[in-house]
Motif scaffolding. Structure first.
Motif, mmCIF file in Angstrom:
data_model
loop_
_atom_site.group_PDB
_atom_site.id
_atom_site.type_symbol
_atom_site.label_atom_id
_atom_site.label_comp_id
_atom_site.label_asym_id
_atom_site.label_seq_id
_atom_site.Cartn_x
_atom_site.Cartn_y
_atom_site.Cartn_z
ATOM 1 N N GLU A 152 39.273 20.669 -6.906
ATOM 2 C CA GLU A 152 39.285 19.469 -7.760
ATOM 3 C C GLU A 152 37.972 18.699 -7.645
ATOM 4 O OE1 GLU A 152 41.681 15.207 -8.093
ATOM 5 O OE2 GLU A 152 42.755 16.991 -7.373
ATOM 6 N N HIS A 153 37.478 18.558 -6.417
ATOM 7 C CA HIS A 153 36.207 17.849 -6.225
ATOM 8 C C HIS A 153 35.067 18.566 -6.942
ATOM 9 C CE1 HIS A 153 32.959 15.606 -4.347
ATOM 10 N NE2 HIS A 153 32.426 16.743 -3.958
ATOM 11 N N GLU A 154 35.025 19.889 -6.809
ATOM 12 C CA GLU A 154 33.965 20.657 -7.476
ATOM 13 C C GLU A 154 34.029 20.487 -8.988
ATOM 14 O OE1 GLU A 154 33.274 24.446 -4.432
ATOM 15 O OE2 GLU A 154 34.920 24.494 -5.897
ATOM 16 N N ILE A 155 35.219 20.479 -9.538
ATOM 17 C CA ILE A 155 35.371 20.336 -10.993
ATOM 18 C C ILE A 155 34.867 18.975 -11.453
ATOM 19 C CG2 ILE A 155 37.032 20.237 -12.897
ATOM 20 C CD1 ILE A 155 38.775 22.202 -11.236
ATOM 21 N N LYS A 156 35.166 17.950 -10.701
ATOM 22 C CA LYS A 156 34.703 16.607 -11.070
ATOM 23 C C LYS A 156 33.174 16.523 -11.011
ATOM 24 C CE LYS A 156 38.917 14.102 -9.863
ATOM 25 N NZ LYS A 156 39.552 13.101 -8.967
ATOM 26 N N VAL A 157 32.591 17.168 -10.025
ATOM 27 C CA VAL A 157 31.121 17.200 -9.936
ATOM 28 C C VAL A 157 30.536 17.949 -11.126
ATOM 29 C CG1 VAL A 157 29.162 18.095 -8.618
ATOM 30 C CG2 VAL A 157 31.053 16.964 -7.426
ATOM 31 N N LEU A 158 31.133 19.074 -11.465
ATOM 32 C CA LEU A 158 30.665 19.863 -12.607
ATOM 33 C C LEU A 158 30.760 19.064 -13.899
ATOM 34 C CD1 LEU A 158 32.321 23.280 -11.706
ATOM 35 C CD2 LEU A 158 29.874 22.778 -11.659
ATOM 36 N N CYS A 159 31.851 18.331 -14.061
ATOM 37 C CA CYS A 159 32.006 17.488 -15.253
ATOM 38 C C CYS A 159 30.913 16.423 -15.315
ATOM 39 C CB CYS A 159 33.381 16.825 -15.249
ATOM 40 S SG CYS A 159 34.756 17.936 -15.606
ATOM 41 N N SER A 160 30.646 15.788 -14.190
ATOM 42 C CA SER A 160 29.606 14.755 -14.166
ATOM 43 C C SER A 160 28.248 15.333 -14.529
ATOM 44 C CB SER A 160 29.546 14.111 -12.775
ATOM 45 O OG SER A 160 30.728 13.390 -12.508
ATOM 46 N N LEU A 161 27.940 16.515 -14.004
ATOM 47 C CA LEU A 161 26.667 17.158 -14.345
ATOM 48 C C LEU A 161 26.578 17.434 -15.838
ATOM 49 C CD1 LEU A 161 26.359 19.683 -11.371
ATOM 50 C CD2 LEU A 161 24.898 17.689 -11.785
ATOM 51 N N ALA A 162 27.666 17.932 -16.417
ATOM 52 C CA ALA A 162 27.669 18.224 -17.845
ATOM 53 C C ALA A 162 27.549 16.956 -18.673
ATOM 54 C CB ALA A 162 28.942 18.981 -18.217
ATOM 55 N N PHE A 163 28.283 15.914 -18.301
ATOM 56 C CA PHE A 163 28.211 14.648 -19.038
ATOM 57 C C PHE A 163 26.794 14.066 -18.977
ATOM 58 C CE2 PHE A 163 32.945 13.897 -17.892
ATOM 59 C CZ PHE A 163 33.339 14.697 -18.957
ATOM 60 N N CYS A 164 26.208 14.052 -17.784
ATOM 61 C CA CYS A 164 24.866 13.493 -17.620
ATOM 62 C C CYS A 164 23.841 14.252 -18.457
ATOM 63 C CB CYS A 164 24.454 13.509 -16.151
ATOM 64 S SG CYS A 164 25.342 12.319 -15.118
ATOM 65 N N LYS A 165 23.961 15.574 -18.479
ATOM 66 C CA LYS A 165 23.019 16.406 -19.217
ATOM 67 C C LYS A 165 23.184 16.226 -20.727
ATOM 68 C CE LYS A 165 20.430 19.997 -20.454
ATOM 69 N NZ LYS A 165 18.969 19.976 -20.443
ATOM 70 N N LEU A 166 24.418 16.321 -21.221
ATOM 71 C CA LEU A 166 24.646 16.333 -22.664
ATOM 72 C C LEU A 166 24.590 14.946 -23.288
ATOM 73 C CD1 LEU A 166 27.518 18.975 -22.912
ATOM 74 C CD2 LEU A 166 25.062 19.324 -23.211
ATOM 75 N N LEU A 167 24.966 13.927 -22.519
ATOM 76 C CA LEU A 167 24.989 12.563 -23.055
ATOM 77 C C LEU A 167 23.809 11.717 -22.580
ATOM 78 C CD1 LEU A 167 28.806 11.767 -22.711
ATOM 79 C CD2 LEU A 167 27.553 12.333 -24.792
ATOM 80 N N HIS A 168 22.967 12.305 -21.708
ATOM 81 C CA HIS A 168 21.802 11.584 -21.168
ATOM 82 C C HIS A 168 22.219 10.246 -20.544
ATOM 83 C CE1 HIS A 168 19.396 14.576 -23.255
ATOM 84 N NE2 HIS A 168 20.042 14.284 -24.362
#
Length: 286
Positions: A21-37
């Protein structure tokens, strides 16, 4: 499914068999930061705002790729190292936190303006470009056997405003080229034994470049020996040699360097208390 909160819940469900679960949340944050700047704080503040369908579609595609064990760094095409953004391709390893520690050891070693630094097996250029950001007035060079890696490293240097001379070179055949001398040589060469593949995750085995990782079990120090030999010919008097190493061969690497005439050989542990770095001084007469 049209907010960041919704998308995170979607990812938690879709990836639960692959990541914690922790890894998934980190992955989501990375994707959000990248795609939404955006920043992590902005993610938290705006997690219930509606998102454009194009973003939702991109995120769903990322989740599908993550299901195949493809590392998020390759999916997004970039990663952060020493506070700097680096683009990656299939010929470049994903930089590790231990390598950041190696960079900081070099920075703390009294490198002066005008010092010439060579990074052998530069990959994405993370070591040499970071040194260029952290040290002032140094002359930088990076070499790699892969033309694709060299091209990526050169692009990362340009994007970060660092001047580095990059060359496609095979250090195992270094005698075929003319080289200048250097004050500092650093390398994070291949050091994982073929027999260690069984212990490694598919994310590494299936996606990271194998020739940047593995060495034969019969000669696990082959790159260290060759680079140390190169250093005897091309390291200025009193120059420093830095290695990232396989923790299983700390003492063997130290002994190798001492036998080859290096002085002040120091073995250092990383933040996880593993023997992962070596520094040595060369006082050789050309």
């Amino acid at each position: 499914m049209n907010t960041m909160f919704d998308l995170q819940q979607y990812a938690l469900q879709e990836l639960k068999d692959t990541y914690t679960e922790h890894e998934i949340k980190v992955l989501c944050s990375l994707a959000f930061c990248k795609l939404l700047h955006c920043t992590n704080i902005e993610i938290h503040l705006n997690k219930h705002e509606f998102l454009a369908k194009t973003f939702v579609d991109k995120f769903v595609q990322i989740v599908e790729e993550l299901k195949t064990d493809k590392p998020i760094q390759y999916i997004l095409g970039e990663t952060e190292f020493a506070g700097i953004d680096f683009q990656l391709n299939s010929e470049t390893l994903i930089p590790r936190p231990e390598t950041e520690e190696l960079v900081m050891w070099i920075v703390e070693s009294g490198v002066q303006p005008g010092t010439s630094v060579l990074d052998i097996g530069t990959g994405s250029g993370c070591i040499i470009v970071s040194l260029g950001k952290l040290l002032k007035g140094v002359r930088l060079c990076g070499v790699d056997i892969s033309p694709e890696a060299v091209e990526q490293a050169a692009n990362n240097a340009r994007r970060n405003g660092v001047e580095v001379k990059f060359e496609v070179r095979d250090i195992l055949r270094y005698e075929e080229w003319a080289w200048p001398s250097f004050d500092v040589i650093v390398s994070n060469p291949p050091y994982v034994r073929e027999s260690e593949k069984a212990l490694m995750h598919d994310r590494v085995l299936n996606y990271e470049p194998s020739r940047a990782l593995f060495v034969p079990d019969a000669d696990p120090l082959m790159f260290y020996r060759k680079i140390a030999e190169f250093g005897r010919d091309h390291l200025n008097w009193g120059g420093l040699l830095f290695f990232e190493i396989n923790e299983a061969f700390g003492e063997e690497t130290v002994e190798l360097l001492r036998e080859m005439g290096y002085e002040d050989v120091e073995l250092r542990k990383d933040i996880n208390e593993r023997e992962r770095m070596v520094k040595a001084r060369g006082n050789f007469k050309f």
